[in-house]
Motif scaffolding. Structure first.
Motif, PDB file in Angstrom:
ATOM      1  N   GLY A 102      15.456   8.225   9.089  1.00  0.00           N
ATOM      2  CA  GLY A 102      16.334   7.634  10.098  1.00  0.00           C
ATOM      3  C   GLY A 102      17.691   8.324  10.115  1.00  0.00           C
ATOM      4  N   ARG A 103      18.219   8.632   8.935  1.00  0.00           N
ATOM      5  CA  ARG A 103      19.498   9.354   8.859  1.00  0.00           C
ATOM      6  C   ARG A 103      19.380  10.781   9.389  1.00  0.00           C
ATOM      7  N   MET A 104      18.168  11.318   9.363  1.00  0.00           N
ATOM      8  CA  MET A 104      17.924  12.674   9.869  1.00  0.00           C
ATOM      9  C   MET A 104      17.682  12.678  11.376  1.00  0.00           C
ATOM     10  N   GLY A 105      17.719  11.508  12.003  1.00  0.00           N
ATOM     11  CA  GLY A 105      17.538  11.423  13.455  1.00  0.00           C
ATOM     12  C   GLY A 105      16.138  11.072  13.903  1.00  0.00           C
ATOM     13  N   CYS A 106      15.259  10.760  12.971  1.00  0.00           N
ATOM     14  CA  CYS A 106      13.885  10.407  13.311  1.00  0.00           C
ATOM     15  C   CYS A 106      13.851   9.062  14.042  1.00  0.00           C
ATOM     16  N   LYS A 107      13.160   9.043  15.166  1.00  0.00           N
ATOM     17  CA  LYS A 107      12.948   7.805  15.921  1.00  0.00           C
ATOM     18  C   LYS A 107      11.481   7.387  15.930  1.00  0.00           C
ATOM     19  N   ARG A 108      10.591   8.366  15.731  1.00  0.00           N
ATOM     20  CA  ARG A 108       9.143   8.114  15.757  1.00  0.00           C
ATOM     21  C   ARG A 108       8.530   8.728  14.500  1.00  0.00           C
ATOM     22  N   LEU A 109       7.964   7.881  13.662  1.00  0.00           N
ATOM     23  CA  LEU A 109       7.391   8.325  12.397  1.00  0.00           C
ATOM     24  C   LEU A 109       5.883   8.055  12.403  1.00  0.00           C
ATOM     25  N   MET A 110       5.105   9.080  12.097  1.00  0.00           N
ATOM     26  CA  MET A 110       3.651   8.996  12.145  1.00  0.00           C
ATOM     27  C   MET A 110       3.072   9.185  10.741  1.00  0.00           C
ATOM     28  N   ILE A 111       1.981   8.479  10.499  1.00  0.00           N
ATOM     29  CA  ILE A 111       1.246   8.634   9.248  1.00  0.00           C
ATOM     30  C   ILE A 111      -0.222   8.355   9.530  1.00  0.00           C
ATOM     31  N   GLY A 112      -1.084   8.999   8.773  1.00  0.00           N
ATOM     32  CA  GLY A 112      -2.516   8.767   8.916  1.00  0.00           C
ATOM     33  C   GLY A 112      -3.108   8.324   7.589  1.00  0.00           C
ATOM     34  N   HIS A 113      -4.243   7.664   7.675  1.00  0.00           N
ATOM     35  CA  HIS A 113      -4.974   7.282   6.463  1.00  0.00           C
ATOM     36  C   HIS A 113      -6.451   7.179   6.794  1.00  0.00           C
ATOM     37  N   ARG A 114      -7.274   7.369   5.810  1.00  0.00           N
ATOM     38  CA  ARG A 114      -8.721   7.257   5.988  1.00  0.00           C
ATOM     39  C   ARG A 114      -9.063   5.814   6.374  1.00  0.00           C
ATOM     40  N   PRO A 115     -10.058   5.636   7.247  1.00  0.00           N
ATOM     41  CA  PRO A 115     -10.414   4.283   7.693  1.00  0.00           C
ATOM     42  C   PRO A 115     -10.776   3.334   6.553  1.00  0.00           C
ATOM     43  N   ASN A 116     -11.371   3.851   5.484  1.00  0.00           N
ATOM     44  CA  ASN A 116     -11.768   2.971   4.376  1.00  0.00           C
ATOM     45  C   ASN A 116     -10.660   2.775   3.347  1.00  0.00           C
ATOM     46  N   ASN A 117      -9.474   3.299   3.603  1.00  0.00           N
ATOM     47  CA  ASN A 117      -8.339   3.094   2.699  1.00  0.00           C
ATOM     48  C   ASN A 117      -7.558   1.871   3.190  1.00  0.00           C
ATOM     49  N   HIS A 118      -8.122   0.709   2.904  1.00  0.00           N
ATOM     50  CA  HIS A 118      -7.545  -0.546   3.393  1.00  0.00           C
ATOM     51  C   HIS A 118      -6.200  -0.862   2.739  1.00  0.00           C
ATOM     52  N   ILE A 119      -6.007  -0.422   1.509  1.00  0.00           N
ATOM     53  CA  ILE A 119      -4.731  -0.661   0.832  1.00  0.00           C
ATOM     54  C   ILE A 119      -3.611   0.076   1.561  1.00  0.00           C
ATOM     55  N   ALA A 120      -3.848   1.348   1.922  1.00  0.00           N
ATOM     56  CA  ALA A 120      -2.839   2.112   2.665  1.00  0.00           C
ATOM     57  C   ALA A 120      -2.591   1.468   4.021  1.00  0.00           C
ATOM     58  N   GLY A 121      -3.665   1.092   4.722  1.00  0.00           N
ATOM     59  CA  GLY A 121      -3.504   0.463   6.032  1.00  0.00           C
ATOM     60  C   GLY A 121      -2.658  -0.794   5.957  1.00  0.00           C
ATOM     61  N   SER A 122      -2.904  -1.623   4.961  1.00  0.00           N
ATOM     62  CA  SER A 122      -2.120  -2.857   4.788  1.00  0.00           C
ATOM     63  C   SER A 122      -0.664  -2.551   4.461  1.00  0.00           C
ATOM     64  N   LEU A 123      -0.447  -1.553   3.600  1.00  0.00           N
ATOM     65  CA  LEU A 123       0.926  -1.156   3.262  1.00  0.00           C
ATOM     66  C   LEU A 123       1.673  -0.712   4.506  1.00  0.00           C
ATOM     67  N   TYR A 124       1.071   0.180   5.280  1.00  0.00           N
ATOM     68  CA  TYR A 124       1.764   0.705   6.463  1.00  0.00           C
ATOM     69  C   TYR A 124       2.006  -0.393   7.496  1.00  0.00           C
ATOM     70  N   GLU A 125       1.047  -1.290   7.675  1.00  0.00           N
ATOM     71  CA  GLU A 125       1.251  -2.416   8.596  1.00  0.00           C
ATOM     72  C   GLU A 125       2.403  -3.301   8.131  1.00  0.00           C
ATOM     73  N   LEU A 144       2.006   4.632  13.929  1.00  0.00           N
ATOM     74  CA  LEU A 144       3.337   4.990  14.416  1.00  0.00           C
ATOM     75  C   LEU A 144       4.341   3.891  14.063  1.00  0.00           C
ATOM     76  N   LEU A 145       5.512   4.322  13.620  1.00  0.00           N
ATOM     77  CA  LEU A 145       6.629   3.411  13.385  1.00  0.00           C
ATOM     78  C   LEU A 145       7.795   3.879  14.235  1.00  0.00           C
ATOM     79  N   HIS A 146       8.353   2.968  15.051  1.00  0.00           N
ATOM     80  CA  HIS A 146       9.567   3.260  15.804  1.00  0.00           C
ATOM     81  C   HIS A 146      10.751   2.889  14.915  1.00  0.00           C
ATOM     82  N   ILE A 147      11.677   3.836  14.737  1.00  0.00           N
ATOM     83  CA  ILE A 147      12.855   3.604  13.914  1.00  0.00           C
ATOM     84  C   ILE A 147      14.062   3.449  14.832  1.00  0.00           C
ATOM     85  N   ASP A 148      14.804   2.374  14.647  1.00  0.00           N
ATOM     86  CA  ASP A 148      15.994   2.122  15.483  1.00  0.00           C
ATOM     87  C   ASP A 148      17.181   2.907  15.003  1.00  0.00           C
TER      88      ASP A 148
END
Length: 148
Positions: A102-125, A144-148
Motif C-alpha cells: 500500500g505504501r508502494m502505491g499498490c491498489k490491486r493485489l493478486m494472489i493464487g492458490h491451489r484449489p485444494n489448499n483450503h487453509i490458504a483460501g480461508s486465510l486470504y478470504e 484480488l484484494l483492493h487496497i485503499d
C-alpha cells in the motif's frame, strides 16, 4: 508476537533455503525456496522477504514490486515453515506485506492458490481477498484484494 519482513540477504538466504512445508503440502507448494531465490535473480520485479517471528526465521514471501499491465501487484509465493504453521505467522506476514505494498502505491493485489489448499483460501478470504472467478487459471484460484 512481533512479525517482521526482512530482505533476503547474504546473512539469511541459506537459512531461508532450509524452510519447508509439511510433506502433505508439497503438492500445493511444490517449488522450494531455493527456486524462488534463483528466479528472483532473473525477474527484476521479484522481491523476497524472510518472515521473522520476533528474532526467529519462520517463513518466506515473494512479491512483485511493480504492477503488471493491468496495474495488479502479485504475490507469487507465501510459505510458513512446517514447524511454525498454525501460529498466526502467515496472517501477520500478509498484513505487513499488504501495508508495505500500500505504501508502494499498490491498489490491486493478486494472489493464487491451489484449489485444494483450503487453509490458504480461508486465510486470504479473512484478509479480504475475493475470488476473481470460479475458473481455475494455471492450476490456481486467483484472488484480488483492493487496497485503499
Amino acid at each position: 508476537m512481533g512479525v517482521s519482513l526482512q530482505p533476503v540477504s547474504m546473512d539469511n538466504w541459506y537459512a531461508c533455503t532450509q524452510l519447508k512445508v509439511k510433506g502433505e503440502q508439497a503438492a500445493v507448494f511444490p517449488a522450494p525456496v531455493v527456486y524462488w531465490i534463483a528466479e528472483s535473480k532473473y525477474r527484476h520485479d521479484y522481491e523476497l522477504r524472510a518472515v521473522y517471528g520476533d528474532e526467529e526465521l519462520v517463513g518466506f514471501i515473494v512479491f512483485c514490486a511493480e504492477p503488471d499491465e493491468d496495474d495488479n501487484y502479485w504475490i507469487p509465493a507465501l510459505m510458513i515453515d512446517e514447524r511454525h504453521q498454525g501460529k498466526g505467522y502467515g496472517k501477520a506476514a500478509m498484513v505487513n506485506l499488504i501495508a508495505l505494498l500500500g505504501r508502494m502505491g499498490c491498489k490491486r493485489l493478486m494472489i493464487g492458490h491451489r484449489p485444494n489448499n483450503h487453509i490458504a483460501g480461508s486465510l486470504y478470504e479473512s484478509l479480504g481477498f475475493q475470488k476473481v472467478s470460479d475458473v481455475v487459471v494455471d492450476g490456481e484460484i486467483i484472488r484480488l484484494l483492493h487496497i485503499d
